[in-house]
Design a protein around this motif. Structure first.
Motif, mmCIF file in Angstrom:
data_model
loop_
_atom_site.group_PDB
_atom_site.id
_atom_site.type_symbol
_atom_site.label_atom_id
_atom_site.label_comp_id
_atom_site.label_asym_id
_atom_site.label_seq_id
_atom_site.Cartn_x
_atom_site.Cartn_y
_atom_site.Cartn_z
ATOM 1 N N LYS A 88 0.825 -1.210 0.000
ATOM 2 C CA LYS A 88 0.000 0.000 0.000
ATOM 3 C C LYS A 88 0.860 1.262 0.000
ATOM 4 O O LYS A 88 0.621 2.205 -0.756
ATOM 5 C CB LYS A 88 -0.923 -0.006 1.232
ATOM 6 C CG LYS A 88 -1.903 1.150 1.281
ATOM 7 C CD LYS A 88 -2.712 1.140 2.568
ATOM 8 C CE LYS A 88 -3.615 -0.071 2.645
ATOM 9 N NZ LYS A 88 -4.495 -0.030 3.842
ATOM 10 N N GLN A 89 1.892 1.272 0.851
ATOM 11 C CA GLN A 89 2.767 2.451 0.923
ATOM 12 C C GLN A 89 3.513 2.668 -0.389
ATOM 13 O O GLN A 89 3.688 3.793 -0.842
ATOM 14 C CB GLN A 89 3.756 2.296 2.076
ATOM 15 C CG GLN A 89 3.107 2.375 3.451
ATOM 16 C CD GLN A 89 3.956 1.740 4.548
ATOM 17 O OE1 GLN A 89 5.094 1.347 4.320
ATOM 18 N NE2 GLN A 89 3.382 1.636 5.740
ATOM 19 N N GLY A 90 3.940 1.564 -1.018
ATOM 20 C CA GLY A 90 4.619 1.666 -2.301
ATOM 21 C C GLY A 90 3.704 2.240 -3.360
ATOM 22 O O GLY A 90 4.120 3.072 -4.183
ATOM 23 N N ALA A 91 2.443 1.796 -3.361
ATOM 24 C CA ALA A 91 1.469 2.305 -4.332
ATOM 25 C C ALA A 91 1.231 3.795 -4.124
ATOM 26 O O ALA A 91 1.129 4.567 -5.093
ATOM 27 C CB ALA A 91 0.155 1.537 -4.203
ATOM 28 N N GLU A 92 1.157 4.220 -2.848
ATOM 29 C CA GLU A 92 0.953 5.642 -2.550
ATOM 30 C C GLU A 92 2.148 6.474 -2.994
ATOM 31 O O GLU A 92 1.999 7.563 -3.551
ATOM 32 C CB GLU A 92 0.692 5.822 -1.052
ATOM 33 C CG GLU A 92 -0.652 5.257 -0.605
ATOM 34 C CD GLU A 92 -0.805 5.237 0.903
ATOM 35 O OE1 GLU A 92 0.188 5.544 1.607
ATOM 36 O OE2 GLU A 92 -1.902 4.895 1.387
ATOM 37 N N GLU A 93 3.362 5.945 -2.741
ATOM 38 C CA GLU A 93 4.564 6.669 -3.166
ATOM 39 C C GLU A 93 4.628 6.764 -4.692
ATOM 40 O O GLU A 93 5.016 7.794 -5.250
ATOM 41 C CB GLU A 93 5.818 5.966 -2.633
ATOM 42 C CG GLU A 93 6.011 6.118 -1.132
ATOM 43 C CD GLU A 93 7.265 5.413 -0.633
ATOM 44 O OE1 GLU A 93 8.117 5.042 -1.464
ATOM 45 O OE2 GLU A 93 7.391 5.233 0.590
ATOM 46 N N GLY A 94 4.238 5.675 -5.362
ATOM 47 C CA GLY A 94 4.223 5.685 -6.814
ATOM 48 C C GLY A 94 3.232 6.689 -7.368
ATOM 49 O O GLY A 94 3.519 7.386 -8.348
ATOM 50 N N LYS A 95 2.060 6.774 -6.728
ATOM 51 C CA LYS A 95 1.039 7.728 -7.160
ATOM 52 C C LYS A 95 1.523 9.156 -6.989
ATOM 53 O O LYS A 95 1.368 9.997 -7.883
ATOM 54 C CB LYS A 95 -0.241 7.506 -6.347
ATOM 55 C CG LYS A 95 -1.391 8.434 -6.754
ATOM 56 C CD LYS A 95 -2.610 8.179 -5.885
ATOM 57 C CE LYS A 95 -3.745 9.139 -6.258
ATOM 58 N NZ LYS A 95 -4.920 8.943 -5.373
ATOM 59 N N ARG A 96 2.161 9.442 -5.839
ATOM 60 C CA ARG A 96 2.681 10.798 -5.607
ATOM 61 C C ARG A 96 3.761 11.150 -6.626
ATOM 62 O O ARG A 96 3.825 12.276 -7.117
ATOM 63 C CB ARG A 96 3.242 10.910 -4.182
ATOM 64 C CG ARG A 96 2.171 10.952 -3.100
ATOM 65 C CD ARG A 96 2.735 11.454 -1.775
ATOM 66 N NE ARG A 96 3.738 10.556 -1.251
ATOM 67 C CZ ARG A 96 3.465 9.532 -0.434
ATOM 68 N NH1 ARG A 96 2.211 9.284 -0.083
ATOM 69 N NH2 ARG A 96 4.419 8.766 0.026
ATOM 70 N N ALA A 97 4.597 10.152 -6.943
ATOM 71 C CA ALA A 97 5.663 10.390 -7.918
ATOM 72 C C ALA A 97 5.087 10.701 -9.294
ATOM 73 O O ALA A 97 5.561 11.597 -9.996
ATOM 74 C CB ALA A 97 6.586 9.186 -7.992
ATOM 75 N N ARG A 98 4.036 9.958 -9.670
ATOM 76 C CA ARG A 98 3.404 10.206 -10.976
ATOM 77 C C ARG A 98 2.731 11.558 -11.015
ATOM 78 O O ARG A 98 2.804 12.280 -12.018
ATOM 79 C CB ARG A 98 2.387 9.096 -11.273
ATOM 80 C CG ARG A 98 3.015 7.742 -11.595
ATOM 81 C CD ARG A 98 1.983 6.780 -12.156
ATOM 82 N NE ARG A 98 0.927 6.489 -11.196
ATOM 83 C CZ ARG A 98 0.993 5.527 -10.288
ATOM 84 N NH1 ARG A 98 2.075 4.773 -10.195
ATOM 85 N NH2 ARG A 98 -0.018 5.302 -9.461
ATOM 86 N N GLU A 99 2.051 11.916 -9.903
ATOM 87 C CA GLU A 99 1.387 13.223 -9.853
ATOM 88 C C GLU A 99 2.395 14.355 -9.925
ATOM 89 O O GLU A 99 2.176 15.364 -10.599
ATOM 90 C CB GLU A 99 0.546 13.331 -8.575
ATOM 91 C CG GLU A 99 -0.680 12.428 -8.588
ATOM 92 C CD GLU A 99 -1.418 12.422 -7.265
ATOM 93 O OE1 GLU A 99 -0.832 12.938 -6.267
ATOM 94 O OE2 GLU A 99 -2.551 11.918 -7.223
#
Length: 262
Positions: free
Chosen positions: A233-244
């Motif tokens: 979950k944390q990895g997915a959130e970090e990935g989303k922030r990076a994409r944004e």
């Protein structure tokens, strides 16, 4: 790129974890990695516990290596039992799992050959002379097509069929894999550590990474989630922030370019 070789003895295949977040976890810099998170008693040091585990593992490997050296003089039953013995001792004494014999796993009419559970995780053990991706009749699902499966395929199909289990381990004593249930995966997805490389070459730093990632406390659920679930979950959130952030940077760059033309 689906395959990430994180070091000489650790490979992330597919989309099990976000590589950048996993690297943090391997170094002990992710959430849930304090001494208390690893159930280390007060007064004891996390590094000392890993060092203790390393010494035990090196001794166990020495015995297992001797068994492997005698492979020409062993029958398949002896190879199976010797591998299983090493795996049980390693998981119990080094990573502190509660390893128990288990009946085959049954879902409706299908029977999945399963001999062990490690702190309730399904554990598929192959002999050291069988690769985890090589099909063998011993890992066929009864009641299914009856076709040969590899130890890894069996572990993945068992997870996908199980309602209770989300994570599993598969090992032949040479390498060990962590995998998660997913019926949507079109390609293999797992985290693998090469025990032979780590222990034959005395790689303490790599051992510590494996210990941090696979220690039994990682599978203990709290509020319906274990540490591995949190890392996903944390990895997915970090990935989303990076994409944004990347998207916003692209927008800013295009605006600056447009203003330049104006």
């Amino acid at each position: 790129k689906s395959n990430n070789t994180l070091n000489s003895s650790c490979t992330l295949e597919g989309v099990l974890f976000l590589p950048d977040h996993l690297q943090k976890a391997l170094q002990g810099n992710a959430e849930g990695q304090s001494a208390s998170d690893y159930a280390i008693p007060k007064g004891l040091d996390l590094k000392n516990e890993m060092s203790r585990g390393f010494q035990i593992a090196m001794s166990q490997w020495s015995v297992f290596k001797g068994l492997k050296a005698r492979v020409q003089n062993l029958n398949q039953g002896e190879i199976n039992q010797g591998t299983k013995r090493f795996v049980k001792e390693f998981l119990h004494d080094v990573l502190l799992y509660n390893v128990e014999d288990s009946a085959n796993f049954k879902v409706e009419e299908r029977i999945y050959p399963l001999s062990l559970r490690a702190s309730k995780l399904p554990l598929i053990v192959a002999p050291f002379n069988l690769e985890l991706d090589k099909a063998d009749a011993a890992y066929a699902v009864q009641g299914g097509s009856g076709s040969k499966k590899s130890p890894f395929q069996l572990a993945q199909e068992l997870l996908n069929a199980s309602v209770e289990d989300r994570w599993a381990l598969a090992t032949n004593g040479i390498t060990i894999r962590l995998l998660r249930d997913s019926t949507t995966l079109t390609r293999p997805s797992y985290l693998e550590f090469n025990l032979e490389d780590i222990l034959s070459n005395g790689r303490f730093a790599e051992f510590c990474q494996m210990w941090r990632a696979l220690h039994y406390t990682r599978c203990i659920e709290k509020d319906g989630e274990c540490i591995w679930d949190q890392w996903v979950k944390q990895g997915a959130e970090e990935g989303k922030r990076a994409r944004e952030s990347l998207s916003q940077n692209v927008i800013n760059a295009l605006m600056a370019l447009g203003n330049g033309f104006v």
